[in-house]
Design a protein around this motif. Structure first.
Motif, PDB file in Angstrom:
ATOM      1  N   ALA A   2      12.754 -32.289  12.306  1.00  7.59           N
ATOM      2  CA  ALA A   2      11.319 -32.312  12.022  1.00  7.59           C
ATOM      3  C   ALA A   2      10.521 -32.150  13.316  1.00  7.59           C
ATOM      4  N   PRO A   3       9.307 -31.616  13.229  1.00 19.55           N
ATOM      5  CA  PRO A   3       8.482 -31.443  14.439  1.00 19.55           C
ATOM      6  C   PRO A   3       8.028 -32.777  15.008  1.00 19.55           C
ATOM      7  N   ARG A  20       2.393 -36.107  12.121  1.00 17.47           N
ATOM      8  CA  ARG A  20       1.687 -37.395  12.115  1.00 17.47           C
ATOM      9  C   ARG A  20       2.281 -38.348  11.095  1.00 17.47           C
ATOM     10  N   VAL A  21       2.333 -39.617  11.467  1.00 21.17           N
ATOM     11  CA  VAL A  21       2.869 -40.666  10.598  1.00 21.17           C
ATOM     12  C   VAL A  21       1.769 -41.142   9.651  1.00 21.17           C
ATOM     13  N   GLY A  59       8.027 -40.061   6.232  1.00 22.61           N
ATOM     14  CA  GLY A  59       6.679 -39.703   5.817  1.00 22.61           C
ATOM     15  C   GLY A  59       6.087 -38.612   6.684  1.00 22.61           C
ATOM     16  N   ALA A  60       6.298 -38.699   7.996  1.00 16.18           N
ATOM     17  CA  ALA A  60       5.785 -37.681   8.907  1.00 16.18           C
ATOM     18  C   ALA A  60       6.425 -36.328   8.639  1.00 16.18           C
ATOM     19  N   ALA A  61       7.700 -36.333   8.264  1.00 17.80           N
ATOM     20  CA  ALA A  61       8.422 -35.096   7.994  1.00 17.80           C
ATOM     21  C   ALA A  61       8.096 -34.521   6.619  1.00 17.80           C
ATOM     22  N   THR A 119       2.797 -40.335  16.052  1.00 15.37           N
ATOM     23  CA  THR A 119       3.524 -39.143  15.645  1.00 15.37           C
ATOM     24  C   THR A 119       5.006 -39.461  15.476  1.00 15.37           C
ATOM     25  N   LEU A 120       5.710 -38.505  14.899  1.00 16.52           N
ATOM     26  CA  LEU A 120       7.150 -38.677  14.713  1.00 16.52           C
ATOM     27  C   LEU A 120       7.839 -38.848  16.062  1.00 16.52           C
TER      28      LEU A 120
END
Length: 265
Positions: free
Chosen positions: A28-29, A33-34, A132-134, A41-42
């Motif tokens: 994932a990048p 954003r979480v 969640g961020a992904a 961020t992740l």
């Protein structure tokens, strides 16, 4: 009976959740954003855990609150390598000791068991953040893990951490916190000043305290995520039209929510 897992189970939770988190983060990048955590961020979540594992190990092995520890990946070290090495080192130390063995911590619980429990839940919550961020479905938290985590938030963070921080309450409040379908729940007292308290009661119907508010989760995971601020303050709507948490006494609930955000930040 207090809904606590044994430490062998929690060490397994830590290992499993840490592995899931690493797998998601590898694909994932890092700038993603979480949800429910503005500014997080992740990649920052992974870095935070890598640093936290090292800070925790320093607490354990030096016997005092750490001042300096590695907070960032080293030269030619990837973020995931930084995370995995920190995890490996602290898990090796935890697994080598009996949970009852003494060691330093910020809690009244000065044992290796404190750190096993603490890192299991820290990693579980951040696994949820990373998923969640992904943009992935959030894998379920087992009911017994979520109940143990709810107990940790209330009896450790809400009580111990607020006292360490010296945060004072603005009004008197007593609440009950529980889940549908679960016998018992927590009494939570937030008086003016710093003397917060929370304890498990097997039968809340016989509580002698005058209650100003209630928090009821439809399931343990909903309550766990709410206590950690990973939900809307008033819960999330469900397909049947109900929310996954219900409340009474909004002033008291609002104060509990605000105090938890200060304690767990």
């Amino acid at each position: 009976m207090t809904p606590r897992l044994d430490h062998e189970q929690l060490l397994q939770v830590l290992a499993i959740e840490a592995g899931v988190l690493a797998g998601v983060a590898s694909d994932a990048p890092s700038r993603a954003r979480v949800p429910h955590c503005p500014g997080l961020t992740l990649g920052e979540t992974v870095r935070h855990l890598g640093a936290l594992y090292r800070a925790s190990l320093s607490w354990i092995t030096t016997g005092r609150k750490p001042v300096e520890w590695q907070r960032e990946p080293g030269p030619d070290q990837s973020l995931l390598e930084f995370y995995r090495i920190g995890l490996r080192d602290v898990m090796t130390e935890l697994a080598a000791h009996d949970p009852a063995d003494p060691c330093a911590s910020w809690s009244k619980d000065k044992t290796y068991g404190f750190w096993i429990r603490r890192l299991a839940h820290e990693t579980t919550v951040h696994r949820i953040d990373v998923q969640g961020a992904a943009g992935l479905p959030i894998a379920a938290v087992d009911d017994d893990v979520a109940l143990d985590g709810a107990d940790e938030v209330l009896t450790e963070w809400f009580v111990s951490k607020l006292r360490v921080l010296g945060i004072r309450n603005t009004q008197d409040a007593v609440l009950t916190v529980r889940c549908e379908g679960v016998d018992g729940g927590w009494m939570v007292r937030a008086p003016r000043g710093v003397d917060t308290a929370a304890w498990w009661m097997p039968d809340l119907d016989h509580a002698r305290e005058s209650v100003n508010g209630t928090v009821v989760g439809r399931n343990p995971q909903a309550l766990y995520l709410w206590l950690w601020g990973r939900k809307s303050p008033w819960g999330d709507p469900q397909p049947d039209g109900r929310r996954d948490l219900t409340f009474t006494g909004m002033d008291a609930v609002g104060q509990l929510w605000a105090l938890l955000r200060l304690a767990t930040r």
